[in-house]
Motif scaffolding. Structure first.
Motif, mmCIF file in Angstrom:
data_model
loop_
_atom_site.group_PDB
_atom_site.id
_atom_site.type_symbol
_atom_site.label_atom_id
_atom_site.label_comp_id
_atom_site.label_asym_id
_atom_site.label_seq_id
_atom_site.Cartn_x
_atom_site.Cartn_y
_atom_site.Cartn_z
ATOM 1 N N ILE A 23 0.834 -1.199 0.000
ATOM 2 C CA ILE A 23 0.000 0.000 0.000
ATOM 3 C C ILE A 23 0.866 1.246 0.000
ATOM 4 O O ILE A 23 0.614 2.204 -0.729
ATOM 5 C CB ILE A 23 -0.935 0.015 1.215
ATOM 6 N N ALA A 24 1.921 1.244 0.810
ATOM 7 C CA ALA A 24 2.798 2.409 0.879
ATOM 8 C C ALA A 24 3.424 2.692 -0.476
ATOM 9 O O ALA A 24 3.518 3.840 -0.910
ATOM 10 C CB ALA A 24 3.884 2.178 1.928
ATOM 11 N N SER A 25 3.848 1.650 -1.168
ATOM 12 C CA SER A 25 4.462 1.839 -2.482
ATOM 13 C C SER A 25 3.459 2.359 -3.491
ATOM 14 O O SER A 25 3.779 3.213 -4.317
ATOM 15 C CB SER A 25 5.056 0.508 -2.982
ATOM 16 N N VAL A 26 2.239 1.841 -3.437
ATOM 17 C CA VAL A 26 1.217 2.299 -4.361
ATOM 18 C C VAL A 26 0.900 3.770 -4.109
ATOM 19 O O VAL A 26 0.704 4.553 -5.034
ATOM 20 C CB VAL A 26 -0.062 1.447 -4.228
ATOM 21 N N VAL A 27 0.863 4.159 -2.839
ATOM 22 C CA VAL A 27 0.613 5.553 -2.506
ATOM 23 C C VAL A 27 1.694 6.433 -3.125
ATOM 24 O O VAL A 27 1.412 7.500 -3.679
ATOM 25 C CB VAL A 27 0.572 5.759 -0.979
ATOM 26 N N GLU A 59 -2.887 3.937 -15.115
ATOM 27 C CA GLU A 59 -3.467 2.753 -14.470
ATOM 28 C C GLU A 59 -2.511 1.574 -14.591
ATOM 29 O O GLU A 59 -2.291 0.834 -13.627
ATOM 30 C CB GLU A 59 -4.809 2.408 -15.109
ATOM 31 N N LEU A 60 -1.956 1.396 -15.785
ATOM 32 C CA LEU A 60 -1.028 0.295 -16.010
ATOM 33 C C LEU A 60 0.210 0.447 -15.142
ATOM 34 O O LEU A 60 0.686 -0.529 -14.548
ATOM 35 C CB LEU A 60 -0.636 0.235 -17.488
ATOM 36 N N SER A 61 0.723 1.659 -15.039
ATOM 37 C CA SER A 61 1.895 1.908 -14.196
ATOM 38 C C SER A 61 1.596 1.589 -12.740
ATOM 39 O O SER A 61 2.406 0.959 -12.041
ATOM 40 C CB SER A 61 2.338 3.372 -14.340
ATOM 41 N N LEU A 62 0.436 2.005 -12.267
ATOM 42 C CA LEU A 62 0.019 1.709 -10.898
ATOM 43 C C LEU A 62 -0.084 0.208 -10.674
ATOM 44 O O LEU A 62 0.401 -0.329 -9.680
ATOM 45 C CB LEU A 62 -1.326 2.380 -10.619
ATOM 46 N N ALA A 80 3.456 10.334 -7.220
ATOM 47 C CA ALA A 80 4.326 10.620 -8.357
ATOM 48 C C ALA A 80 3.520 10.928 -9.613
ATOM 49 O O ALA A 80 3.904 11.755 -10.435
ATOM 50 C CB ALA A 80 5.260 9.424 -8.613
ATOM 51 N N LEU A 81 2.374 10.255 -9.745
ATOM 52 C CA LEU A 81 1.532 10.480 -10.913
ATOM 53 C C LEU A 81 0.742 11.769 -10.803
ATOM 54 O O LEU A 81 0.185 12.248 -11.794
ATOM 55 C CB LEU A 81 0.557 9.303 -11.092
ATOM 56 N N LEU A 129 -6.926 8.718 -13.373
ATOM 57 C CA LEU A 129 -5.759 8.222 -14.079
ATOM 58 C C LEU A 129 -6.055 7.963 -15.545
ATOM 59 O O LEU A 129 -7.162 7.572 -15.906
ATOM 60 C CB LEU A 129 -5.267 6.917 -13.445
ATOM 61 N N THR A 130 -5.059 8.156 -16.376
ATOM 62 C CA THR A 130 -5.140 7.747 -17.768
ATOM 63 C C THR A 130 -4.907 6.235 -17.824
ATOM 64 O O THR A 130 -4.394 5.644 -16.860
ATOM 65 C CB THR A 130 -4.065 8.444 -18.610
#
Length: 273
Positions: free
Chosen positions: A26-30, A64-67, A35-36, A59-60
């Motif tokens: 979760i922390a990394s996704v945040v 979304e793919l990057s996330l 960053a996005l 999100l584009t």
């Protein structure tokens, strides 16, 4: 967007999936969200979504793919030694998942259920992890993770496995995570009502996907009725934010013949290309 705000948004839109992802994930996704710069919808409403309502996305498709990639790598980092690569259950996950994805790519079906996604930004991958939790999820961009505990519920019944995977894939195809990030809502009354509308959409999408993939949509009804019978106490993680109530089963009973009729029309060439 501040870290606290981003974390609140993540708790809102990951819901039961957060139980499967460790705190580090979760922390990394945040951090990815920060960053996005996902503070608002860059393009405003994207048009009418699968639930026939305007969608506002944070999100584009590329974001979304990057996330999804980032979250997936974190999952692999936590469970890499427990990935199940071979065996009956691993093959079932891949087979069922690939059949559902193939159905999702049918253009007439996309039009039938008002589904909009860019196949260029969907990197489908199916991973089975040896863990007792009854859970599965599809990350933005198409990374699907299933825990072996789910098979305590579905057994060797591929139709029921399809009901779960089609529902989770439906969330990703409908951009529900991006939509929740944009709203930035917690579990208040408004957020709960919105979440339920998304669950209903994923149910609807999932029924059509599994039907067009050649699975029996009645299995979805059996699965939820089984959950209702189990009752008494908290449901498994995967069902925690969408209880198997009578209204949900009633909706599915209404949609099953519609999905079957749509498949029949498609096979007979009566759905517009």
């Amino acid at each position: 967007m501040g870290r606290w705000e981003a974390d609140s948004n993540m708790r809102a839109h990951w819901s039961h999936r957060a139980a499967a992802l460790a705190a580090g994930v979760i922390a990394s996704v945040v951090l990815v969200l920060v960053a996005l710069g996902c503070g608002g919808a860059p393009g405003g409403a994207t048009g009418e979504g699968p639930g026939h309502r305007a969608q506002y996305l944070a999100l584009t498709p590329a974001q979304e793919l990057s996330l999804g990639r980032q979250a997936y790598e974190e999952v692999l980092g936590k469970y890499r030694s427990r990935i199940v690569r071979d065996g009956k259950e691993a093959e079932a996950v891949k087979d069922v998942g690939q059949r559902i994805v193939k159905a999702a790519e049918i253009k007439p079906l996309q039009k039938e259920i008002n589904l909009h996604f860019d196949e260029r930004y969907m990197e489908w991958q199916f991973t089975l992890i040896d863990d007792r939790q009854v859970n599965a999820f599809c990350l933005p961009g198409g990374k699907v993770v299933v825990f072996t505990g789910l098979f305590r519920i579905v057994g060797d019944r591929k139709d029921e496995l399809a009901a779960v995977l089609a529902h989770e894939i439906g969330h990703a195809l409908a951009h529900h995570a991006s939509e929740r990030i944009n709203r930035g809502e917690g579990k208040g009354l408004g957020g709960l009502a919105f979440e339920r509308s998304q669950e209903s959409e994923a149910d609807h999408i999932g029924l059509f996907l599994m039907t067009f993939a050649g699975f029996n949509p009645e299995a979805a009804i059996r699965l939820w009725e089984d959950m209702a019978k189990r009752g008494g106490g908290s449901p498994p993680e995967i069902f925690s934010d969408h209880p198997s109530d009578a209204r949900r089963v009633a909706q599915m009973r209404e949609w099953v013949p519609q999905a079957e009729a749509a498949l029949k029309a498609y096979k007979e060439g009566r759905i517009a290309q």
